[in-house]
Design a protein around this motif. Structure first.
Motif, PDB file in Angstrom:
ATOM      1  N   PRO A  30       0.798  -1.094  -0.078  1.00  0.00           N
ATOM      2  CA  PRO A  30       0.024  -0.002  -0.089  1.00  0.00           C
ATOM      3  C   PRO A  30       0.808   1.360   0.074  1.00  0.00           C
ATOM      4  CG  PRO A  30      -0.015  -0.741   2.213  1.00  0.00           C
ATOM      5  CD  PRO A  30       0.687  -1.924   1.427  1.00  0.00           C
ATOM      6  N   ALA A  31       0.118   2.310  -0.545  1.00  0.00           N
ATOM      7  CA  ALA A  31       0.797   3.712  -0.569  1.00  0.00           C
ATOM      8  C   ALA A  31       0.170   4.615  -0.802  1.00  0.00           C
ATOM      9  CB  ALA A  31       1.903   3.750  -1.730  1.00  0.00           C
ATOM     10  N   ALA A  32       0.458   5.946  -0.353  1.00  0.00           N
ATOM     11  CA  ALA A  32      -0.565   7.234  -0.536  1.00  0.00           C
ATOM     12  C   ALA A  32      -0.135   7.647  -1.911  1.00  0.00           C
ATOM     13  CB  ALA A  32      -0.421   8.189   0.511  1.00  0.00           C
ATOM     14  N   GLY A  33      -0.876   8.349  -2.479  1.00  0.00           N
ATOM     15  CA  GLY A  33      -0.534   9.163  -3.972  1.00  0.00           C
ATOM     16  C   GLY A  33      -1.940   9.591  -4.469  1.00  0.00           C
ATOM     17  N   ALA A  34      -1.653  10.180  -5.718  1.00  0.00           N
ATOM     18  CA  ALA A  34      -2.918  10.898  -6.257  1.00  0.00           C
ATOM     19  C   ALA A  34      -3.763   9.662  -7.239  1.00  0.00           C
ATOM     20  CB  ALA A  34      -2.594  11.949  -7.027  1.00  0.00           C
ATOM     21  N   VAL A  35      -4.966   9.596  -6.925  1.00  0.00           N
ATOM     22  CA  VAL A  35      -5.668   8.771  -7.946  1.00  0.00           C
ATOM     23  C   VAL A  35      -6.596   9.754  -8.551  1.00  0.00           C
ATOM     24  CG1 VAL A  35      -7.328   6.827  -8.199  1.00  0.00           C
ATOM     25  CG2 VAL A  35      -5.570   6.639  -6.851  1.00  0.00           C
ATOM     26  N   ALA A  36      -6.739   9.622  -9.900  1.00  0.00           N
ATOM     27  CA  ALA A  36      -7.262  10.646 -10.680  1.00  0.00           C
ATOM     28  C   ALA A  36      -7.508  11.995 -10.072  1.00  0.00           C
ATOM     29  CB  ALA A  36      -9.166  10.034 -10.486  1.00  0.00           C
ATOM     30  N   HIS A  37      -6.210  12.514  -9.794  1.00  0.00           N
ATOM     31  CA  HIS A  37      -5.576  13.876  -9.470  1.00  0.00           C
ATOM     32  C   HIS A  37      -6.400  13.928  -7.845  1.00  0.00           C
ATOM     33  CE1 HIS A  37      -4.311  14.454 -13.401  1.00  0.00           C
ATOM     34  NE2 HIS A  37      -5.345  14.409 -13.845  1.00  0.00           N
ATOM     35  N   VAL A  38      -6.411  13.136  -7.077  1.00  0.00           N
ATOM     36  CA  VAL A  38      -7.123  13.321  -5.989  1.00  0.00           C
ATOM     37  C   VAL A  38      -6.357  12.519  -4.973  1.00  0.00           C
ATOM     38  CG1 VAL A  38      -9.187  12.554  -4.509  1.00  0.00           C
ATOM     39  CG2 VAL A  38      -9.565  13.701  -6.719  1.00  0.00           C
ATOM     40  N   PRO A  39      -6.126  12.905  -3.698  1.00  0.00           N
ATOM     41  CA  PRO A  39      -5.216  12.306  -2.776  1.00  0.00           C
ATOM     42  C   PRO A  39      -5.743  11.128  -2.203  1.00  0.00           C
ATOM     43  CG  PRO A  39      -6.225  14.397  -1.554  1.00  0.00           C
ATOM     44  CD  PRO A  39      -6.306  14.496  -3.179  1.00  0.00           C
ATOM     45  N   ALA A  40      -5.086   9.882  -2.322  1.00  0.00           N
ATOM     46  CA  ALA A  40      -5.771   8.670  -2.135  1.00  0.00           C
ATOM     47  C   ALA A  40      -4.866   7.510  -1.450  1.00  0.00           C
ATOM     48  CB  ALA A  40      -6.163   8.207  -3.542  1.00  0.00           C
ATOM     49  N   THR A  41      -5.395   6.679  -0.864  1.00  0.00           N
ATOM     50  CA  THR A  41      -4.492   5.484  -0.271  1.00  0.00           C
ATOM     51  C   THR A  41      -4.790   4.384  -1.140  1.00  0.00           C
ATOM     52  OG1 THR A  41      -4.511   6.518   1.826  1.00  0.00           O
ATOM     53  CG2 THR A  41      -3.799   4.287   1.879  1.00  0.00           C
ATOM     54  N   VAL A  42      -4.013   3.614  -1.612  1.00  0.00           N
ATOM     55  CA  VAL A  42      -4.173   2.483  -2.435  1.00  0.00           C
ATOM     56  C   VAL A  42      -3.602   1.284  -1.867  1.00  0.00           C
ATOM     57  CG1 VAL A  42      -4.048   1.495  -4.772  1.00  0.00           C
ATOM     58  CG2 VAL A  42      -4.284   3.874  -4.456  1.00  0.00           C
TER      59      VAL A  42
END
Ligand SMILES: Cc1cc2nc3c(=O)[nH]c(=O)nc-3n(C[C@H](O)[C@H](O)[C@H](O)COP(=O)(O)OP(=O)(O)OC[C@H]3O[C@@H](n4cnc5c(N)ncnc54)[C@H](O)[C@@H]3O)c2cc1C
Ligand code: FES
Lengths: 159, 404, 871
Positions: free
Chosen positions: A116-128
């Motif tokens: 897992p990591a935090a980053g942008a998804v669809a230009h929105v801050p997210a955790t994946v």
């Protein structure tokens, strides 16, 4: 005063029946199979170091902060176990699951082998988070319509 | 048409440095050259050297997106830039060099109520000062720029615009060369590839400069070094409240006439014009981090493309040819820092951020006057360095940020 | 006419494809490009040059030059030599007046005239000034190449895909393949991209690494980001190591007539003959500095073109060389006076490493005098160059050709830059005029600024410049690389173009109720639900509800919470009791107003902070930054999205609330500026008794998934009290009646709390707070301007942004103005000079160019003593 006004899971009360509604409910109405709404996952922000109680996942999203995921029904218990510096963010974050690396690569500039990591998804801050071919994405719920639309659009581009 | 086939030198070849000049101008960009030109022309001060570390126009002067306009927010700013536009309007003839000044009109789009209020304020201030500037509604925007996507199913619908008919674009290199030729013919020496590495002082006033080609004595030093301003001011132990950022731009392949008005959207951080070469020229906001390293970035291309296509979907298949980066010297209130400093004889033109090119002629005339008379012209009095100590800022935040 | 089938050819003769050129159908084979099909159909002129409108034909067949640019299905400047044929495609020529074969503007080439010498436009059309706009229009019309359909919409789909690779190899030639194989053998994850693989020999599928083609790397950016143009998909690669095997670019020779149709680079010969089985012409001459020319001669012979003469510059150094043509097509070439007829002239001036990607990645590029080329040096750590891109002479040594060859006495034009039609004379002239450094000369002549991005003109122009100025090439250096490496479409860069937008949990409810939505920052909010006046009235007389979920909401907790907030805000909080609320204004270090909101104390160490809708992120970052600086024991959590918020306001709001909660909502039990926690309709809420809109009211903050439920319940249970949802516009009127300030509208980046009449909240006796020194300074020097209320003398509503005029000059500005039914006047807020900031001062406001009188008011226009608010 407590912070009960952040709690999503309610004990039944005096003749009212509050209806919970997912922020993604409308956006994912026509979602193809493989895209699932996970908004009702329990989500907690913890400051400082966290030990992981049983049945939860811990994702470090910043040097001094972690996102703890658990079943909705367990939020109260986990909150108790994690001690003081915990904030119930279950309502703050929407969640969804997508399948397939290719789709995920069209959504986020993340190393899919280092989740897992935090980053942008669809230009929105997210955790994946990743489980094999499935990816769980948690992001601020106010972007739910936007992220939902981007995910469906990206999926359509690969169909 | 008379002399176009005749080969005439634009300026003398670079000579040796003399031991002494009355005035040394650091920086061979538009401001340095304009100051030199007007010193000679308006005041007969010709014992002047312009020292440039690279070739003339190698800095922001040769990289900017050349918007010239005067629809600023503060009365101080609007008045100042208006004088500059008027000087530019005459400058081609004065220099006998066509600067290709194209006053095609300048449209700043409003995508929110808040933006419309700011634009109304600008238009009202402008009109009181005699500047042609007005707020127009969507039908007028459609008439002025039929290419714009005015539909409502876009991220940022267009609610109106601030229209400034005399705003325009100009050929940046022509400005640099025209001024350089004018200065050279007036007797000023231009020294490219000559970097200033030190500033000599005694008793609180300047006495000379050190350069990579030797030391020079002088009474007055003008720093017109834009993105390098803090570095040069440091040499004189003058601290400028300036941060340096990069600003990027790109052009597409040349097209037949498509767009004949400059379109700016602050909310979308993008502005678009078509140059006289046919290229679509696209610029943005400064990058938020401070740096002296001018590397171009890819995300800039991506978000600018996204936003440009939102305004002009027809450009989808038009290709980007070149992107580049320049340095910008940003002051806290988005207004310049102009004139004398606490070191006698050390004069600065700095704090130009993303909007200094349009000011070259007025900077040149006012600094030349300041040097010649020893008095700060009224037009630039609001822009002294001192204002940061007396807290009398001239805030152009609303008008300067992305509008250049 | 095609040559007999060969095993190497890329066309499938069993499948034909039809497309249209200038409306006429053209038959092609699958595997053709538009360029090869047009050539097969007998077309030789593919474009007209930029300035002189000279006929130009295929030159490189590799997508490097400007000679085959056409409009394809509305897209301008497509290189047809590499664009695959597709059924039904519509192809047109561009930048011609008339037709490709008969371009009326070619007259420029014949008569010369004022529009030909380099930089002519700087020296003409200066007087009279009146005429300049006409000249300008003319200039613009002759400039530019392709045209755009102004009414076109977006029609293609472009996607973006984020990729990772341990090793990314750019270029699939022999050295690129070797590098990829080697890295794969080392167990690395390798991806190879190539811009032309689909055109040249198809690669055998190799195990161990992935190959993507046609796919062109367009740059090497910071952080190992390599965007790759793969047609409709932009692949954003991030690679740990990038291997550049981009090969070398064949260079032209400079001699008069070097731009004639029929003058080819070796790659054009190779591709025409081998890939598409086409014969380039009948009779050829080859002039070459390297083996590529010799190979081309071989290809020509095999294709049945007779090779009349081969001049190998490694063995002969001619002094004179010129091509002559008629109707723009090459007819003969003379070398040292010896003229040979031909319809094909192959020139090869050696090849230049394709270093652009490397230079952009940070490599230094240095001139190697012995080989006459630029080579990359000092590569950045994660980037590597192999093969001819690195300057390795893959195909044997080349001669360094002369910077330019003289023609015969009357010889034609010798082009240094075919994109911009710059001749050797132009370069010499520029130098003579004083543009005597390469950068200045380049800018003046515009060499390298055209569509080939310098691929074919950078090296020749520098050689020429060096000879003319007698400068050492080595001292010349190169320009900084200006990405992208190849033209890339805006649509591909933009991708799908979705912009993030925030919506509250009630967004869809608002739409269902017919709200007009408007932008506030990233949010969309209801302007009103159709009847502004009725919505205002509902709040004044009954009860209204507004969605204020967009408010920023922060939890600040910890033992140091009080100290932290007291140091951030000019306000005091130590004396705030749990369960109480205070209005607070956040300032910058320069004492300027940054944001505002309410701060409620939940417990000794817990505070609930609200911010403006657009300020939440800035305030959060500000809090976190100062927290890190000061090192307090405080944690800050952004719960903006976790909580929806509704403001229920109006004289009947208390009664409505009483039906839905067990909380004591009596005036004594729940007073003005109290905070309570309780269930409302079964939903746990934080209730804040505050009144931005000036009537008795409660803000309910509660978990956002219950927003629709609570909203519906309020509307249902309040129906008999006449409850109405109200939007931002009614809210603005209501708050203006109370002279409540909106930060960001009534204040700007220079406003401070003292001048904005909020001195009551600034506690100068506190030890320190952010911006204290600045506010002290403001207090000492006195106000420069003041924020006041005003009412218009005659009911005209002035524009927001309108000016207060004193002696004909701007002296202040209107920040808010509305008509108020409740007050019966046009009212507003304005910044005015201190001298005009007293009750009843008369000011003049510019409205539609006229000056309208107004009176200054220092107290709220409505319920000035807050009786209704505190009821
Ligand atoms: C991408 C971009 C777009 C822009 N768009 C616009 C626009 O549309 N409109 C507008 O009005 N403005 C615009 N600007 C801003 C404008 O270009 C600058 O504010 C203005 O050019 C600065 O003045 P100058 O021309 O004198 O500066 P420069 O051209 O930067 O001149 C400074 C010179 O000083 C030289 N120098 C520095 N240090 C030394 C030293 N120690 N010794 C000797 N020489 C030295 C530098 O080499 C440089 O040539 C833009 C800027 C950029 C980067
Ligand atoms: S011939 Fe097509 S690019 Fe050169």
């Amino acid at each position: 005063m407590s912070r009960d006004f952040l709690a999503v899971e309610l004990a039944p009360a005096d003749g009212f029946e509050p209806r919970w509604r997912s922020p993604l409910e409308r956006a994912l109405r026509d979602a193809p199979p493989g895209i699932r709404d996970l908004s009702r996952t329990g989500k907690l922000h913890v400051h400082g170091d966290v030990g992981a109680p049983p049945g939860v996942e811990v994702v470090r999203v910043a040097p001094d902060r972690a996102l703890v995921l658990c079943a909705a029904a367990d939020v109260e218990r986990v909150r108790g176990e994690l001690g003081e510096r915990v904030v119930d963010m279950s309502a703050a974050l929407a969640g969804l699951e997508v399948r397939g690396e290719r789709l995920m690569r069209r959504l986020a500039d993340l190393d899919l082998d280092a989740l897992p990591a935090a980053g942008a998804v669809a230009h929105v801050p997210a955790t994946v988070l990743r489980d094999g071919d499935a990816f769980r994405i948690f992001f601020p719920q106010e972007y739910a319509d936007h992220v939902g639309a981007v995910v469906l659009d990206a999926a359509a581009g690969l169909a | 048409m008379r002399d176009i086939f005749r080969t005439r030198r634009m300026w003398r070849p670079r000579g040796e440095l003399k031991d002494r000049y009355d005035v040394v101008i650091v920086g061979g960009g538009s401001h340095g050259l304009a100051t030199a030109y007007y010193l000679a022309k308006n005041h007969g001060i010709t014992n002047v050297a312009v020292l440039e570390q690279s070739y003339i126009g190698s800095g922001a002067a040769g990289r900017n997106t050349t918007i010239v306009r005067s629809n600023y927010r503060t009365p101080e700013g609007a008045r100042f830039y208006q004088r500059s536009v008027e000087l530019y309007e005459r400058l081609s003839r004065e220099l006998d060099f066509n600067l290709l000044f194209s006053q095609q009109g300048h449209l700043t789009l409003a995508h929110s109520d808040r933006a419309l209020i700011t634009m109304t304020e600008r238009a009202e201030v402008n009109q009181l000062l005699g500047i042609d500037s007005r707020v127009v509604g969507p039908p007028e925007v459609a008439r002025l720029c039929p290419e714009l996507d005015l539909s409502h199913d876009v991220t940022w619908p267009i609610l109106g615009a601030l229209y400034h008919p005399r705003g325009g674009i100009i050929r940046h290199d022509a400005v640099v060369w025209g001024l350089a030729r004018g200065a050279d013919r007036g007797g000023v020496e231009i020294h490219p590839y000559t970097e200033v590495t030190g500033i000599e002082r005694s008793n609180g006033r300047v006495t000379g400069v050190r350069t990579t080609r030797g030391d020079i004595e002088c009474d007055t030093i003008v720093s017109a070094t834009a993105g390098w301003s803090t570095l040069v001011a440091d040499l004189a132990d003058v601290r400028l409240p300036i941060t340096t950022h990069i600003l990027q731009a790109f052009v597409t392949e040349p097209l037949k006439p498509f767009l004949d008005v400059i379109v700016v959207s602050s909310q979308m951080h993008v502005y678009v014009s078509q140059t006289d070469r046919g290229e679509i020229l696209i610029g943005a906001e400064i990058e938020p981090y401070t740096t002296y390293r001018g590397t171009s970035t890819f995300p800039f291309l991506e978000y600018s493309a996204r936003h440009v296509l939102e305004l002009f979907p027809q450009l989808e298949n038009v290709s980007v040819l070149r992107q580049w980066t320049g340095l910008c010297d940003l002051s806290p209130d988005y207004s310049p820092i102009l004139g004398v400093t606490e070191v006698d004889g050390f004069v600065v033109s700095a704090g130009w951020g993303t909007y200094g090119f349009k000011a070259a002629p007025i900077v040149g005339t006012t600094l030349a006057e300041l040097i010649s008379t020893g008095r700060t012209p009224e037009l630039i009095a609001p822009f002294t360095l001192e204002r940061f100590y007396t807290d009398t800022l001239v805030s152009e935040l609303a008008a300067a940020a992305v509008s250049h | 006419m095609r040559l007999p089938p060969s095993p190497e050819e890329r066309i499938d003769r069993s499948r034909t494809v039809t497309f249209f050129f200038e409306g006429e159908p053209i038959e092609a084979y699958a595997g053709d490009t538009i360029g090869s099909a047009l050539f097969a159909a007998g077309r030789r002129v593919f474009s007209r040059s930029f300035k002189y409108h000279r006929p130009r034909g295929l030159l490189c067949c590799s997508g490097h030059c400007p000679n085959c640019l056409m409009q394809v299905d509305g897209a301008p400047s497509v290189r047809v030599c590499t664009a695959p044929v597709r059924e039904g495609t519509r192809v047109r020529s561009q930048n011609v007046l008339g037709s490709l074969d008969r371009d009326l503007l070619a007259v420029v080439d014949k008569v010369g005239g004022p529009f030909t010498p380099v930089g002519f436009y700087y020296r003409t059309m200066i007087r009279p000034r009146r005429a300049w706009p006409y000249y300008e229009r003319f200039l613009r019309r002759v400039a530019g190449l392709g045209t755009i359909d102004k009414h076109a919409r977006r029609s293609s789909r472009f996607d973006t895909e984020h990729r990772r690779a341990e090793v990314l190899v750019i270029g699939g030639g022999p050295s690129g393949l070797d590098a990829a194989r080697a890295a794969a053998r080392d167990g690395r994850r390798v991806v190879l991209v190539d811009e032309g693989l689909a055109l040249d020999a198809q690669l055998p599928r190799e195990d161990g690494f992935e190959t993507i083609a046609p796919a062109r790397a367009i740059g090497i950016y910071e952080g190992g980001l390599v965007p790759v143009d793969a047609g409709d998909v932009l692949l954003r690669f991030r690679a740990e190591r990038v291997v550049v095997a981009s090969g070398a670019i064949e260079q032209p020779l400079l001699f008069p007539g070097n731009d004639l149709v029929g003058v080819l680079l070796p790659s054009a010969v190779r591709r025409l003959t081998r890939l598409w089985s086409l014969r380039p012409g009948e009779r050829a001459v080859v002039i070459t500095a390297d083996d590529r020319g010799l190979a081309a001669a071989e290809d020509l012979r095999r294709a049945g073109t007779s090779v009349a003469r081969v001049v190998d510059l490694r063995t002969t150094q001619p002094a004179q060389m010129a091509a002559r043509g008629s109707h723009g097509r090459v007819r003969s070439v003379s070398v040292d006076g010896d003229s040979v007829d031909c319809d094909v002239l192959v020139m090869s001036g050696g090849s230049q490493p394709a270093y652009s990607l490397l230079a952009q990645a940070g490599a230094r590029v240095e001139y190697d005098g012995t080989r006459g080329i630029f080579v990359p040096r000092d590569l950045p750590p994660h980037v590597e160059a192999v093969g001819s891109a690195a300057g390795e002479g893959a195909r044997g040594a080349a001669a360094v050709p002369a910077a330019s060859y003289r023609g015969t006495e009357s010889g034609g034009r010798c082009f240094v830059c075919i994109c911009e039609d710059v001749t050797d004379k132009d370069v010499k002239r520029a130098i003579a005029e004083g543009f005597d450094s390469i950068e200045l000369a380049k800018r003046y002549t515009t060499v390298t600024m055209g569509p080939c991005q310098g691929r074919l003109c950078h090296l020749p122009s520098i050689r020429l410049y060096a000879r003319e100025t007698r400068a050492e090439e080595a001292t010349i250096g190169t320009t900084t690389a200006r990405p992208p490496w190849a033209p890339v479409r805006l649509g591909l860069l933009a991708g799908r173009g979705h912009e993030p937008a925030k919506r509250t949990s009630l967004h869809h409810r608002h739409k269902e109720l017919g709200a007009q939505m408007m932008w506030t920052g990233e949010w969309r909010r209801p302007h009103s639900y159709g009847d502004v006046a009725a919505e205002v009235r509902a709040v004044h007389e009954g009860v209204g509800v507004i969605d204020v979920s967009t408010l920023g909401k922060l939890l600040v907790s910890g033992p140091d919470a009080v100290s932290f907030l007291e140091r951030l805000y000019p306000n005091r909080f130590g004396d705030l009791k749990p369960g109480r609320i205070r209005y607070a204004v956040l300032g910058t270090d320069a004492g300027r107003i940054m944001d505002d909101g309410t701060i409620g104390r939940l417990s000794e160490r817990d505070f609930y902070v609200t911010t403006t809708s657009t300020g939440a992120e800035t305030v959060l970052a500000w809090f976190e930054w100062w927290n890190a600086v000061w090192g307090y024991d405080v944690s800050v959590d952004n719960v903006t999205g976790a909580l929806a918020a509704l403001n229920v306001a109006g004289p009947r709001s208390r009664a409505l609330l009483a039906r839905l909660t067990e909380l004591d909502v009596s005036p004594d039990g729940f007073g003005y500026l109290d905070a309570r926690e309780a269930r409302v309709a079964g939903v746990p809420c934080l209730l804040l008794r505050i009144g931005f809109v000036g009537e008795l009211g409660y803000e309910l903050h509660f978990p956002s998934p219950y927003a629709e439920y609570l909203w519906d319940t309020l509307l249902e249970r309040g129906a008999d009290a006449g409850i109405r949802p109200f939007g931002l516009e009614p809210q603005r009127i209501l708050r203006l009646e109370k002279a409540h300030v909106i930060v960001g509208q009534d204040t700007d980046s220079e406003s401070n709390a003292l001048d904005a009449n909020m001195s009551w909240l600034v506690k100068f006796d506190k030890d320190d707070f952010v911006g204290k020194w600045a506010l002290e300074h403001v207090r000492e020097r006195g106000p420069r301007e003041r924020l006041v209320g005003f009412e218009m003398a005659n009911g005209t509503v002035p524009p927001e942004g309108g000016q207060i005029v004193v002696d004909g000059l701007p002296a202040g500005r209107v920040t808010s103005a509305r008509w108020s039914d409740a007050v019966g006047k046009a009212i507003g807020l304005a910044w005015v000079p201190p001298a005009l900031a007293d009750e009843d001062s008369r000011i003049e406001i510019r409205v539609d160019g006229r000056l309208e009188p107004a009176l200054v008011r220092l107290r709220p226009f409505f319920d000035p003593d807050d009786e209704r608010l505190r009821a």
